[in-house]
Design a protein around this motif. Structure first.
Motif, PDB file in Angstrom:
ATOM      1  N   PRO A 229      15.975   1.864   6.305  1.00 38.52           N
ATOM      2  CA  PRO A 229      17.246   2.058   5.243  1.00 38.52           C
ATOM      3  C   PRO A 229      16.682   3.262   4.342  1.00 38.52           C
ATOM      4  CG  PRO A 229      15.572   0.421   4.583  1.00 38.52           C
ATOM      5  CD  PRO A 229      15.109   0.635   5.989  1.00 38.52           C
ATOM      6  N   LEU A 230      16.955   4.476   4.954  1.00 43.78           N
ATOM      7  CA  LEU A 230      16.481   5.618   4.091  1.00 43.78           C
ATOM      8  C   LEU A 230      17.489   5.843   2.876  1.00 43.78           C
ATOM      9  CD1 LEU A 230      14.702   8.290   4.074  1.00 43.78           C
ATOM     10  CD2 LEU A 230      16.702   9.227   5.570  1.00 43.78           C
TER      11      LEU A 230
ATOM     12  N   SER B 123       0.704  -1.288   0.049  1.00 43.47           N
ATOM     13  CA  SER B 123       0.084   0.073  -0.073  1.00 43.47           C
ATOM     14  C   SER B 123       1.034   1.266  -0.094  1.00 43.47           C
ATOM     15  CB  SER B 123      -0.909  -0.056   1.107  1.00 43.47           C
ATOM     16  OG  SER B 123      -0.027   0.032   2.265  1.00 43.47           O
ATOM     17  N   GLY B 124       2.096   1.067   0.091  1.00 48.86           N
ATOM     18  CA  GLY B 124       2.959   2.163  -0.129  1.00 48.86           C
ATOM     19  C   GLY B 124       3.558   2.784   1.353  1.00 48.86           C
ATOM     20  N   LYS B 125       3.645   2.045   2.289  1.00 46.86           N
ATOM     21  CA  LYS B 125       4.140   2.417   3.556  1.00 46.86           C
ATOM     22  C   LYS B 125       5.705   2.895   3.326  1.00 46.86           C
ATOM     23  CE  LYS B 125       3.295  -1.268   5.882  1.00 46.86           C
ATOM     24  NZ  LYS B 125       2.417  -2.050   4.526  1.00 46.86           N
ATOM     25  N   THR B 126       6.430   2.059   2.790  1.00 47.30           N
ATOM     26  CA  THR B 126       7.837   2.502   2.848  1.00 47.30           C
ATOM     27  C   THR B 126       8.024   3.653   2.006  1.00 47.30           C
ATOM     28  OG1 THR B 126       8.203  -0.040   2.915  1.00 47.30           O
ATOM     29  CG2 THR B 126      10.153   1.443   2.008  1.00 47.30           C
ATOM     30  N   ILE B 127       7.511   3.763   0.882  1.00 51.50           N
ATOM     31  CA  ILE B 127       7.805   5.131  -0.021  1.00 51.50           C
ATOM     32  C   ILE B 127       7.268   6.164   0.734  1.00 51.50           C
ATOM     33  CG2 ILE B 127       5.506   4.844  -1.198  1.00 51.50           C
ATOM     34  CD1 ILE B 127       8.963   5.548  -2.836  1.00 51.50           C
ATOM     35  N   PHE B 128       6.180   5.753   1.414  1.00 50.26           N
ATOM     36  CA  PHE B 128       5.539   7.263   2.233  1.00 50.26           C
ATOM     37  C   PHE B 128       6.492   7.772   3.192  1.00 50.26           C
ATOM     38  CE2 PHE B 128       3.116   8.600   6.021  1.00 50.26           C
ATOM     39  CZ  PHE B 128       2.502   9.625   5.561  1.00 50.26           C
ATOM     40  N   ILE B 129       7.040   6.700   4.015  1.00 53.29           N
ATOM     41  CA  ILE B 129       7.993   6.999   4.987  1.00 53.29           C
ATOM     42  C   ILE B 129       9.247   7.707   4.309  1.00 53.29           C
ATOM     43  CG2 ILE B 129       9.587   6.153   7.000  1.00 53.29           C
ATOM     44  CD1 ILE B 129       7.225   4.060   7.501  1.00 53.29           C
ATOM     45  N   THR B 130       9.716   7.014   3.422  1.00 50.91           N
ATOM     46  CA  THR B 130      10.859   7.744   2.923  1.00 50.91           C
ATOM     47  C   THR B 130      10.826   9.033   2.489  1.00 50.91           C
ATOM     48  OG1 THR B 130      11.501   5.618   1.832  1.00 50.91           O
ATOM     49  CG2 THR B 130      12.507   7.416   0.773  1.00 50.91           C
ATOM     50  N   SER B 131       9.751   9.304   1.680  1.00 49.72           N
ATOM     51  CA  SER B 131       9.541  10.702   1.182  1.00 49.72           C
ATOM     52  C   SER B 131       9.200  11.709   2.153  1.00 49.72           C
ATOM     53  CB  SER B 131       8.265  10.642   0.318  1.00 49.72           C
ATOM     54  OG  SER B 131       7.674  11.925  -0.210  1.00 49.72           O
TER      55      SER B 131
ATOM     56  N   SER C 149       0.003  11.256  -2.751  1.00 56.04           N
ATOM     57  CA  SER C 149       1.056  10.552  -3.531  1.00 56.04           C
ATOM     58  C   SER C 149       2.560  10.769  -2.948  1.00 56.04           C
ATOM     59  CB  SER C 149       1.071  10.982  -5.041  1.00 56.04           C
ATOM     60  OG  SER C 149       2.091  10.313  -5.673  1.00 56.04           O
ATOM     61  N   SER C 150       3.160   9.880  -2.376  1.00 54.73           N
ATOM     62  CA  SER C 150       4.196  10.507  -1.585  1.00 54.73           C
ATOM     63  C   SER C 150       5.365  10.716  -2.748  1.00 54.73           C
ATOM     64  CB  SER C 150       4.835   9.043  -1.006  1.00 54.73           C
ATOM     65  OG  SER C 150       3.669   8.188  -0.464  1.00 54.73           O
ATOM     66  N   ILE C 151       5.381  10.281  -3.984  1.00 54.24           N
ATOM     67  CA  ILE C 151       6.365  10.449  -5.040  1.00 54.24           C
ATOM     68  C   ILE C 151       5.485  10.629  -6.287  1.00 54.24           C
ATOM     69  CG2 ILE C 151       8.325   9.718  -6.230  1.00 54.24           C
ATOM     70  CD1 ILE C 151       9.568   8.849  -3.979  1.00 54.24           C
ATOM     71  N   ARG C 152       5.373  11.967  -6.800  1.00 54.83           N
ATOM     72  CA  ARG C 152       4.944  11.889  -8.129  1.00 54.83           C
ATOM     73  C   ARG C 152       5.585  11.354  -9.187  1.00 54.83           C
ATOM     74  NH1 ARG C 152       1.860  17.340  -9.809  1.00 54.83           N
ATOM     75  NH2 ARG C 152       1.403  17.623  -7.658  1.00 54.83           N
ATOM     76  N   SER C 153       4.805  10.245  -9.863  1.00 51.20           N
ATOM     77  CA  SER C 153       5.544   9.593 -10.996  1.00 51.20           C
ATOM     78  C   SER C 153       4.959  10.033 -12.271  1.00 51.20           C
ATOM     79  CB  SER C 153       5.407   8.103 -10.724  1.00 51.20           C
ATOM     80  OG  SER C 153       4.009   7.742 -10.438  1.00 51.20           O
ATOM     81  N   THR C 154       3.938  10.714 -12.211  1.00 43.94           N
ATOM     82  CA  THR C 154       3.485  11.235 -13.602  1.00 43.94           C
ATOM     83  C   THR C 154       3.115  12.614 -13.765  1.00 43.94           C
ATOM     84  OG1 THR C 154       1.190  11.254 -12.754  1.00 43.94           O
ATOM     85  CG2 THR C 154       1.775   9.147 -13.778  1.00 43.94           C
ATOM     86  N   GLN C 155       3.024  13.162 -15.066  1.00 42.57           N
ATOM     87  CA  GLN C 155       2.894  14.585 -15.561  1.00 42.57           C
ATOM     88  C   GLN C 155       1.419  14.746 -15.783  1.00 42.57           C
ATOM     89  OE1 GLN C 155       5.655  15.840 -18.326  1.00 42.57           O
ATOM     90  NE2 GLN C 155       6.638  17.041 -17.056  1.00 42.57           N
ATOM     91  N   ALA C 156       0.701  15.877 -15.357  1.00 38.74           N
ATOM     92  CA  ALA C 156      -0.564  16.097 -15.904  1.00 38.74           C
ATOM     93  C   ALA C 156      -0.511  16.535 -17.303  1.00 38.74           C
ATOM     94  CB  ALA C 156      -1.101  17.266 -15.169  1.00 38.74           C
ATOM     95  N   ALA C 157      -1.386  16.239 -18.204  1.00 40.60           N
ATOM     96  CA  ALA C 157      -1.141  16.463 -19.528  1.00 40.60           C
ATOM     97  C   ALA C 157      -2.512  16.574 -20.178  1.00 40.60           C
ATOM     98  CB  ALA C 157      -0.414  15.753 -20.501  1.00 40.60           C
TER      99      ALA C 157
ATOM    100  N   LEU D  30      13.846  11.657  -8.010  1.00 32.50           N
ATOM    101  CA  LEU D  30      13.493  12.215  -6.934  1.00 32.50           C
ATOM    102  C   LEU D  30      14.882  13.025  -6.576  1.00 32.50           C
ATOM    103  CD1 LEU D  30      11.273  13.007  -4.589  1.00 32.50           C
ATOM    104  CD2 LEU D  30      12.587  11.473  -3.278  1.00 32.50           C
ATOM    105  N   PRO D  31      14.945  14.418  -6.740  1.00 29.71           N
ATOM    106  CA  PRO D  31      16.375  15.021  -6.493  1.00 29.71           C
ATOM    107  C   PRO D  31      16.693  14.745  -4.708  1.00 29.71           C
ATOM    108  CG  PRO D  31      14.672  16.702  -6.629  1.00 29.71           C
ATOM    109  CD  PRO D  31      13.984  15.262  -6.868  1.00 29.71           C
ATOM    110  N   LEU D  32      18.026  14.968  -4.587  1.00 29.34           N
ATOM    111  CA  LEU D  32      18.289  14.525  -3.267  1.00 29.34           C
ATOM    112  C   LEU D  32      18.358  15.704  -2.420  1.00 29.34           C
ATOM    113  CD1 LEU D  32      21.462  12.200  -3.618  1.00 29.34           C
ATOM    114  CD2 LEU D  32      19.224  11.699  -2.697  1.00 29.34           C
ATOM    115  N   ASN D  33      18.547  16.992  -3.421  1.00 26.64           N
ATOM    116  CA  ASN D  33      18.477  18.221  -2.739  1.00 26.64           C
ATOM    117  C   ASN D  33      17.138  19.126  -3.596  1.00 26.64           C
ATOM    118  OD1 ASN D  33      20.258  18.558  -0.821  1.00 26.64           O
ATOM    119  ND2 ASN D  33      21.863  18.277  -2.399  1.00 26.64           N
ATOM    120  N   ASP D  34      17.208  20.314  -3.265  1.00 25.85           N
ATOM    121  CA  ASP D  34      16.198  21.146  -4.189  1.00 25.85           C
ATOM    122  C   ASP D  34      14.809  20.487  -4.208  1.00 25.85           C
ATOM    123  OD1 ASP D  34      18.078  23.013  -4.597  1.00 25.85           O
ATOM    124  OD2 ASP D  34      18.936  22.167  -6.375  1.00 25.85           O
ATOM    125  N   LEU D  35      14.312  19.995  -3.252  1.00 26.75           N
ATOM    126  CA  LEU D  35      12.937  19.461  -3.576  1.00 26.75           C
ATOM    127  C   LEU D  35      11.917  20.510  -3.627  1.00 26.75           C
ATOM    128  CD1 LEU D  35      12.965  17.055  -0.530  1.00 26.75           C
ATOM    129  CD2 LEU D  35      12.907  16.295  -2.763  1.00 26.75           C
TER     130      LEU D  35
END
Lengths: 340, 479
Positions: free
Chosen positions: B93-94, B45-53, B390-398, B453-458
């Motif tokens: 394991p961040l 369900s996206g726990k790990t990615i949620f915590i990471t983000s 969405s913890s990490i956005r993987s699409t672009q609106a078009a 996902l950039p490491l800086n400049d979020l």
């Protein structure tokens, strides 16, 4: 109905046909994207909204007629008088006549500018009110795609005004995933930050000043004049902060709405007021009665200022107001304590 | 014999440990603010990615401006934040997860197989007001744990006896699709005399068989989630142990009369009790009994893709799980001694996999799934809210022109074949679709590969509503 409503199934698209809505993220294209697919919805909505109750129409007729006839009498009267003045001047000497005409022309030009300005201010006030209503409506709405009109209105309103680029910037920063409510909340928090701070400072300053003045002045009637004068100055300044041209008509209308708002304040505001009154009494028990009057006048000014801020701000104000009252009360007591 | 040893002897190891950790917490919480956030969700369900983000954005909150709705960050009051996870036995394991997301091509983190902890200290400036008396800056400690969602389903077992569990499982396995998959295995159960002396080899064979049935149900077309015991699906550190060789006894005629010691039935029952005592209870009392706030992550799109069986199963699983948490108003003293969850957020993840105008529908659909659980929680007077994130956005609106009308769609990289696709994935229904509607034509929510996902400049565009989650969950603690 919206055509996108009809299309329920999944659709694969040809990549070449895509118009990338977010290709250039900092451009306003991103914002435009929201409206396009649901333009029909907004039109639907407006249709429902614009049904007015026809009842108060009848009374208006007499009022209008009265205004029109009064205007006509005054204009003809003044016009005739001016004409007689001019002809009298020319009959004495050509120079005197020319002098009179130059004076009259100056009067006409400056008057015209004044009228134009105040109409501009009035129009801006009306615009603000409309934007405010629309934003309030969007706050109740949890869907997406109705915010286009609000954004266009805001952009039009602040486009060519110096010192208001933060509004345009905030609109650019809007995310395509925001729902209508989030759009309003985002703008309300981030678009007008500097203006809000300036307005709050302005209210605080004027309130404390008028409170201190009332507390120190020895004549009762003079107090009233002082508070009135400070309040008018404050209204004009707040209007200026939110980009409304400070004409006389706009100021008059603003004053009217502010007084209306104060007179018919809701229960919650009454509660705030009662709270500040209680605070006042506890603070002033150590001060003289005159200082208490000053505190009252200061809090009244603060309320007027907040009301004006609400009216001039194109988006609903969501923060609590208790802090301003506290700050004003404290400021007055401090000044009085220091001056004693 | 030291005092501690004596105490342990009298009261029992576990209780002493518990009391000690409570005392430790007490000392900590009375001076600083502390928040234990329960991230609850079934597997995938996206726990790990949620915590990471979440952690990544929080660690950059003092300068990035990527969280416009998170008041303390947006107003620039976050001084700095620090990751204290390394002090833990199992740090989250961040770094690996972030490395995977920032490489080219980026990758989703691996599915979680064990437990790990995150501890974050956030130092913030207090706003002007009474709390300033406590000092100009304050620190909030945020604790989150990550674990496989499969284990969560063990929690309801604590409330049941072996007989009750067997009865419940019998009912479950009477329905499709379970009955069909488990047919052969159920037949094997019928051949055994359960009152006869137990043969461990037979039990092992049956347990392995049951584990493979559960695996089939999990990975099968219906993607079921209500699968117990959880360690049979994902053993973790108990792989190969006898403790987890456990299965429900689903037979028509329960042996009547006295159960002879050493029989199959007796052995199974004692294993069940051991499983509860030695595996679930420590896990529960150590990690799950002391939460302050909870976020429940639900993958609604999976149910829409998989069909009605998956929907019903997920609904049942979520209600069962949420019953094992403590809810109630949590005052200051309560938070010190026996914290209870006082705010719950239901979030449908993968909001970026549908177009933005469907987010509202996604909220409504989520409410269909969690309806029962939400009702119970609200009955306890707890504030709840639902949100599409969405913890990490993987699409672009078009947008695209189709048959003369403008269609909003998504553009992203398909996870399956790594090619760029553009898709309008269909409307999310706001009520339970009828039997005819569960078909390929109506919705096709494909999985997208993450964008880098950039490491800086979020920026705010790297997530959807993560900032609102933070504001809702922690906003009042920064005031």
């Amino acid at each position: 109905m919206s055509e996108s409503k009809r299309r329920q199934g999944a659709v694969w698209l040809d990549l070449d046909k895509l118009e990338a809505a977010e290709q250039a993220p900092k451009e306003s294209a991103r914002v435009q994207e929201v409206p396009l697919d649901q333009v029909v919805d907004i039109a639907d909505n407006e249709g429902v909204e614009l049904i007015e109750s026809p009842a108060p129409r009848r009374r208006r007729g007499w009022k209008k007629l009265f205004g029109f006839s009064l205007g006509a009498v005054v204009v003809t009267g003044v016009g005739a008088e001016l004409y007689r003045l001019l002809s009298w001047g020319f009959s004495i000497h050509l120079g005197v006549g020319i002098g009179f005409s130059v004076l009259l022309a100056l009067l006409a030009i400056s008057g015209g500018v004044q009228i134009w300005r105040s109409f501009k201010g009035l129009r801006q006030l009306r615009d603000t009110e409309r934007l405010h209503d629309r934003a309030r409506e969007l706050l109740e709405h949890s869907g997406q795609g109705r915010s286009a009109a609000l954004l266009a209105g805001l952009e039009r309103r602040y486009q060519d005004q110096a010192g208001h680029s933060s509004v345009i910037d905030a609109i650019r920063e809007l995310d395509s995933a925001y729902s209508d409510r989030e759009v309003v909340q985002f703008l309300s928090r981030h678009a007008l930050e500097s203006q809000d701070a300036a307005a709050r400072r302005c209210v605080q300053r004027y309130s404390v000043e008028s409170g201190v003045m009332v507390a120190l002045s020895p004549w009762a009637t003079f107090d009233m004049l002082l508070v009135g004068w400070r309040n008018l100055r404050m209204l004009r300044e707040i209007a200026g902060i939110y980009g409304i041209a400070p004409g006389a008509a706009a100021q008059w209308k603003l004053l009217k709405s502010v007084l209306h708002g104060l007179a018919f304040a809701g229960a919650s505001e009454m509660a705030i007021d009662a709270g500040s009154a209680a605070l006042g009494s506890s603070l002033t028990s150590t001060l003289s009665a005159r200082a208490g009057q000053g505190l009252g006048a200061g809090l009244f000014t603060a309320r007027t200022g907040l009301q004006a801020q609400k009216l001039c701000r194109p988006l609903p104000l969501e923060r609590d107001e208790g802090r301003v009252f506290d700050a004003v009360a404290k400021g007055i007591v401090q000044r009085l304590g220091g001056s004693k | 014999m030291g005092v501690g040893r004596k105490l342990k002897h009298w009261i029992g190891d576990e209780r002493v440990d518990l009391a000690r950790s409570r005392l430790h917490e007490f000392a900590e919480q009375s001076t600083e603010r502390h928040l234990r956030l329960a991230v609850t969700g079934l597997s995938q369900s996206g726990k790990t990615i949620f915590i990471t983000s979440l952690v990544h954005h929080l660690l950059h909150a003092h300068r990035s401006g990527s969280l416009p709705f998170f008041e303390v960050a947006a107003s620039g009051r976050v001084v700095s934040s620090r990751d204290l996870s390394t002090a833990s036995e199992h740090p989250f394991p961040l770094r690996q997860a972030l490395a995977g997301l920032s490489q080219d091509p980026p990758q989703w983190p691996e599915s979680t197989t064990g437990l790990s902890e995150v501890r974050l200290a956030i130092r913030y400036r207090r706003p002007a007001g009474l709390r300033r008396v406590l000092g100009e800056t304050g620190t909030l400690y945020l604790d989150i744990i990550d674990y496989p969602g499969e284990w969560l389903l063990d929690l309801p077992l604590l409330e049941m006896s072996f007989e009750q569990w067997c009865e419940q499982q019998t009912q479950l396995f009477a329905g499709e699709p379970r009955a069909k998959v488990a047919q052969g295995w159920l037949a094997q159960l019928g051949e055994i005399d359960w009152t006869a002396p137990a043969d461990p080899a037979v039990l092992r064979r049956l347990a392995d068989g049951f584990a493979s049935v559960l695996q089939q149900l999990r990975t099968g077309p219906d993607g079921l989630s209500l699968l117990q015991p959880g360690r049979a699906v994902l053993p973790g550190e108990y792989a190969g142990s006898e403790l987890i060789e456990l299965f429900p006894l689903m037979i028509d005629h329960w042996p009547s009369g006295e159960v002879p010691a050493g029989s199959y039935l007796d052995l199974l029952r004692s294993r069940y009790d051991q499983y509860c005592e030695q595996i679930i209870k420590p896990f529960y009392s150590r990690y799950f009994s002391r939460f302050d706030r909870q976020i429940v992550l639900v993958d609604c799109l999976k149910t829409l893709n998989r069909g009605e069986a998956c929907f019903e199963d997920m609904k049942a699983a979520l209600s069962a799980i949420l019953e094992s948490f403590n809810y109630g108003r949590s005052g200051f003293l309560r938070r010190l001694f026996a914290p209870r969850i006082d705010k719950v957020l239901f979030a449908s993840t993968k909001a970026d996999h549908v177009t933005a105008n469907q987010h509202h529908n996604l909220d409504r659909f989520l409410e269909l799934i969690v309806e029962e659980a939400q009702r119970n929680i609200r009955f306890d007077g707890i504030e709840t809210r639902s949100l599409a994130l969405s913890s990490i956005r993987s699409t672009q609106a078009a947008q695209a022109q189709m048959d003369g009308q403008v269609l909003s769609c998504l553009r992203g990289i398909s996870k399956e074949n790594g090619e760029e696709v553009a898709l309008f994935p269909g409307e999310v229904p706001t009520e339970l679709p009828g039997a005819d509607d569960w078909n390929e034509e109506r919705f096709r929510f494909i999985d997208f590969a993450p964008r880098r996902l950039p490491l800086n400049d979020l920026e705010a565009k790297h997530h959807i509503r993560l900032d609102q989650v933070l504001e809702y969950m922690t906003g009042d603690l920064f005031r």
